[in-house]
Design a protein around this motif. Sequence first.
Motif, PDB file in Angstrom:
ATOM      1  N   ILE A 221       0.854  -1.189   0.000  1.00 34.23           N
ATOM      2  CA  ILE A 221       0.000   0.000   0.000  1.00 34.23           C
ATOM      3  C   ILE A 221       0.890   1.239   0.000  1.00 34.23           C
ATOM      4  N   PRO A 222       0.733   2.127  -0.961  1.00 31.90           N
ATOM      5  CA  PRO A 222       1.589   3.316  -1.030  1.00 31.90           C
ATOM      6  C   PRO A 222       1.137   4.394  -0.041  1.00 31.90           C
ATOM      7  N   THR A 223       1.396   4.142   1.194  1.00 33.78           N
ATOM      8  CA  THR A 223       1.117   5.110   2.243  1.00 33.78           C
ATOM      9  C   THR A 223       2.152   4.935   3.332  1.00 33.78           C
ATOM     10  N   GLN A 224       2.016   5.683   4.405  1.00 28.49           N
ATOM     11  CA  GLN A 224       2.956   5.626   5.514  1.00 28.49           C
ATOM     12  C   GLN A 224       2.187   5.427   6.816  1.00 28.49           C
ATOM     13  N   SER A 225       2.908   4.909   7.805  1.00 31.88           N
ATOM     14  CA  SER A 225       2.301   4.697   9.110  1.00 31.88           C
ATOM     15  C   SER A 225       2.867   5.692  10.106  1.00 31.88           C
ATOM     16  N   CYS A 226       2.121   5.889  11.175  1.00 28.89           N
ATOM     17  CA  CYS A 226       2.612   6.708  12.283  1.00 28.89           C
ATOM     18  C   CYS A 226       1.880   6.291  13.551  1.00 28.89           C
ATOM     19  N   VAL A 227       2.638   6.043  14.604  1.00 26.43           N
ATOM     20  CA  VAL A 227       2.064   5.898  15.933  1.00 26.43           C
ATOM     21  C   VAL A 227       2.392   7.183  16.672  1.00 26.43           C
ATOM     22  N   LEU A 228       1.352   7.900  17.075  1.00 21.88           N
ATOM     23  CA  LEU A 228       1.523   9.257  17.568  1.00 21.88           C
ATOM     24  C   LEU A 228       1.937   9.263  19.045  1.00 21.88           C
ATOM     25  N   ALA A 229       3.026   8.565  19.307  1.00 21.08           N
ATOM     26  CA  ALA A 229       3.596   8.531  20.651  1.00 21.08           C
ATOM     27  C   ALA A 229       4.442   9.779  20.867  1.00 21.08           C
ATOM     28  N   HIS A 230       4.813  10.020  22.121  1.00 22.47           N
ATOM     29  CA  HIS A 230       5.696  11.144  22.422  1.00 22.47           C
ATOM     30  C   HIS A 230       7.028  10.952  21.711  1.00 22.47           C
ATOM     31  N   VAL A 231       7.658  12.057  21.334  1.00 25.47           N
ATOM     32  CA  VAL A 231       8.884  11.956  20.546  1.00 25.47           C
ATOM     33  C   VAL A 231       9.974  11.180  21.290  1.00 25.47           C
ATOM     34  N   SER A 250       3.221  16.989  18.922  1.00 22.47           N
ATOM     35  CA  SER A 250       2.370  18.160  19.072  1.00 22.47           C
ATOM     36  C   SER A 250       3.281  19.333  19.381  1.00 22.47           C
ATOM     37  N   VAL A 251       3.101  20.447  18.675  1.00 23.39           N
ATOM     38  CA  VAL A 251       3.982  21.603  18.863  1.00 23.39           C
ATOM     39  C   VAL A 251       3.156  22.842  19.163  1.00 23.39           C
ATOM     40  N   ALA A 252       3.797  23.779  19.855  1.00 21.30           N
ATOM     41  CA  ALA A 252       3.158  25.031  20.250  1.00 21.30           C
ATOM     42  C   ALA A 252       3.982  26.212  19.749  1.00 21.30           C
ATOM     43  N   GLY A 253       3.455  27.416  19.941  1.00 20.50           N
ATOM     44  CA  GLY A 253       4.074  28.613  19.394  1.00 20.50           C
ATOM     45  C   GLY A 253       4.988  29.361  20.329  1.00 20.50           C
ATOM     46  N   THR A 254       5.266  28.799  21.487  1.00 20.02           N
ATOM     47  CA  THR A 254       6.226  29.394  22.410  1.00 20.02           C
ATOM     48  C   THR A 254       7.116  28.303  22.979  1.00 20.02           C
ATOM     49  N   GLN A 255       8.285  28.706  23.462  1.00 23.48           N
ATOM     50  CA  GLN A 255       9.175  27.740  24.097  1.00 23.48           C
ATOM     51  C   GLN A 255       8.508  27.124  25.319  1.00 23.48           C
ATOM     52  N   ALA A 256       7.782  27.949  26.085  1.00 27.13           N
ATOM     53  CA  ALA A 256       7.097  27.436  27.265  1.00 27.13           C
ATOM     54  C   ALA A 256       5.995  26.456  26.876  1.00 27.13           C
ATOM     55  N   GLY A 257       5.311  26.711  25.775  1.00 28.82           N
ATOM     56  CA  GLY A 257       4.278  25.786  25.317  1.00 28.82           C
ATOM     57  C   GLY A 257       4.858  24.448  24.916  1.00 28.82           C
ATOM     58  N   ARG A 259       7.638  23.254  26.068  1.00 27.90           N
ATOM     59  CA  ARG A 259       8.054  22.631  27.318  1.00 27.90           C
ATOM     60  C   ARG A 259       6.872  21.910  27.958  1.00 27.90           C
ATOM     61  N   GLY A 260       5.679  22.504  27.858  1.00 28.88           N
ATOM     62  CA  GLY A 260       4.491  21.850  28.385  1.00 28.88           C
ATOM     63  C   GLY A 260       4.179  20.544  27.679  1.00 28.88           C
ATOM     64  N   PHE A 261       4.519  20.452  26.391  1.00 31.41           N
ATOM     65  CA  PHE A 261       4.371  19.197  25.652  1.00 31.41           C
ATOM     66  C   PHE A 261       5.521  18.232  25.929  1.00 31.41           C
ATOM     67  N   GLY A 262       6.514  18.685  26.663  1.00 34.17           N
ATOM     68  CA  GLY A 262       7.647  17.828  26.978  1.00 34.17           C
ATOM     69  C   GLY A 262       8.625  17.663  25.840  1.00 34.17           C
ATOM     70  N   ILE A 263       8.722  18.679  24.969  1.00 29.86           N
ATOM     71  CA  ILE A 263       9.611  18.560  23.813  1.00 29.86           C
ATOM     72  C   ILE A 263      10.544  19.764  23.728  1.00 29.86           C
ATOM     73  N   THR A 264      11.656  19.557  23.027  1.00 31.89           N
ATOM     74  CA  THR A 264      12.572  20.634  22.685  1.00 31.89           C
ATOM     75  C   THR A 264      12.859  20.566  21.187  1.00 31.89           C
ATOM     76  N   LEU A 265      13.358  21.650  20.640  1.00 25.48           N
ATOM     77  CA  LEU A 265      13.712  21.656  19.222  1.00 25.48           C
ATOM     78  C   LEU A 265      14.844  20.662  18.948  1.00 25.48           C
ATOM     79  N   ASP A 266      15.753  20.512  19.884  1.00 22.83           N
ATOM     80  CA  ASP A 266      16.850  19.555  19.696  1.00 22.83           C
ATOM     81  C   ASP A 266      16.334  18.114  19.632  1.00 22.83           C
ATOM     82  N   GLN A 267      15.345  17.782  20.447  1.00 21.16           N
ATOM     83  CA  GLN A 267      14.768  16.433  20.399  1.00 21.16           C
ATOM     84  C   GLN A 267      14.133  16.165  19.031  1.00 21.16           C
ATOM     85  N   LEU A 268      13.407  17.160  18.524  1.00 23.63           N
ATOM     86  CA  LEU A 268      12.766  16.982  17.218  1.00 23.63           C
ATOM     87  C   LEU A 268      13.806  16.774  16.128  1.00 23.63           C
ATOM     88  N   ALA A 269      14.895  17.519  16.196  1.00 24.52           N
ATOM     89  CA  ALA A 269      15.960  17.356  15.204  1.00 24.52           C
ATOM     90  C   ALA A 269      16.584  15.965  15.287  1.00 24.52           C
TER      91      ALA A 269
END
Length: 471
Positions: A221-231, A250-257, A259-269
Motif C-alpha cells: 500500500i503506497p502510504t505511511q504509518s505513524c504511531v503518535l507517541a511522544h517523541v 504536538s507543537v506550540a508557538g512558544t518555548q514554554a508551550g 516545554r508543556g508538551f515535553g519537547i525541545t527543538l533539539d529532540q525533534l531534530a
Amino acid sequence: MTIRRTTLGGHTHEFASLSDLLAKATPARSGDVLAGVAAESQAQRVAAQLALADVPLATFLTEQVVGYDEDDVTRLIVDTHDPLAFAPVAGLTVGEFRDWLLARAAERDEAAISSLARGLTPEMVAAVSKLMRTADLVAVARRTRVVTGLRSTLGLPGRLASRLQPNHPTDDPLGVTASILDGLLHGSGDAVIGINPATDSPAQTIALLELVDAVIGRYEIPTQSCVLAHVTTTLRALEAGAPVDLVFASVAGTQAGNRGFGITLDQLAEARAGALELRRGTVGRQVTYFETGQGSALSADAHRGVDGRAVDQQTLECRAYAVARHFDPLLVNTVVGFIGPEYLYDGKQVVRAGLEDHFCGKLLGLPMGVDVCYTNHTDVDGDDTDALLLLLGAAGCGFVIAVPGSDDVMLHYQSLSFTDVLTARSVLDLRPAPEFEAWLARMDLLDDAGRVRDLAPESAPARALLAAARP
C-alpha cells in the motif's frame, strides 16, 4: 513599544502594543476572552483591523510579540527569515498584502504566492488573516501549493487525502486492524495510517508500528504509518530498530508551550535525523508529522510574550507553524475543535479557526491538513463539520482525518467519517493521492468512473484485504 491609535465613529481607540493590536483585531473567539485580550466590542475590533491594515509588514521583523532573548521559537523565526523571498512584498502594509494576495489568487498565480513562504513570519500571516473574510481565506489558500511525499505524494491540485485513524481504547490488535480494513475499503489512508496509542509504552508503540507496517508491506500500500507517541518514545523505538515512517509531535508557538508538551527543538531534530537514516520513502524524504491547535499555549499558561502580555491564540498558533516548517514535514494538521469550548466556543468559531489555520499554514509553506472535529460539550454539530469540510475541500486542503462512524472511541471526540471524505471528493470532484488511487484500482476497489466501490464484506476485494490485514 509603539502605541497605535485610530478613530472610528468619532471615538479614538488606542492599542498598547503590537500584540494588543493583533488580539483586538482577531475575529471573536472564547479563548481570547479567557485570556483577557479580546476586543471589548465589535467597534473596537473593526478599529483594530483598520489600524492593523496600516502596519508595514517589515514591522514584524523588528517588533516581536514574544521576546527574542527568552524564547527559542522567536529566535527560530527571526534567524531563519529569508529576505530574498520576502522582497516582493517587503514594502507593503498588512492591508496592501491582503490585496496583493487576493489579486494573485484571482490571477491564478500560484508560483507568486507559494514562493513567499520562507520570507513570511507567522505574525505577518496571522495579521493578514485577521483582515480576511471566509471567501478570501478559501481563495488564497486554494492558490497556495505545497507538495510533499514519502510513499504517497500529497498536496497536488485536485486531490484530497485522508489520515485513517484506527484508534482503540486498549490498542487491541483486532480492533485496530478492523478499523484499518474499514478505512481502506472506503478509500481512506493515503495521507497516513496514524494511530493515537492508548498508552505511551515503547513496547506498545513498537507493536502498533509493526502491525501497520505488516499490513502496508503485505499488500504494498503506497502510504505511511505513524504511531503518535511522544517523541521520546519514538526515539526509543528508533533505537530498537522499529519500522518508523514518521516522527510525530504536538507543537506550540512558544518555548514554554513546547516545554508543556515535553519537547525541545533539539529532540525533534534528533528524531527526524533518526527517521531519515531508515530511508523508508519511495517518492520523497519528508519524515515528520506535527499537530497543532488554537488554544494549546493558553491551556498550558504558556501564552505570554513581551512584558508578560498575553498573546492571542491564533497568532500563537501561527508561531507553532514556524516550528513545524523548520523540520520539513510530510504532514501538519490543526485539531481545530479538539481542545474545547473554552477556546473555540461554537460552530462559527470552529469553522473560522479551521479556515484560518489552513490558510496561514499553507502561506508559511506547510502541507496543511485539518482534523475537522469537536468535543461533545461544545456547541458544534455535524452541519458545522460538513460546512467546514466542504470549504476546506474548495480551499485545496491537503488532507483531513477520518475515523469509523465519525466517533473516536479512544479519544472521545467527533471527527469525520470515511464516507464524509468520499462525499467531499464526489461533490468537489477531488481524488485520492495518485499512488494510492492507482493501488485502489489494482485492488479492484474503484468502479469504472474511478469512484470507490460500495463493497459487501464478503466481496473478493474485501476478503483479500481482510486476509492480508489479519494480525
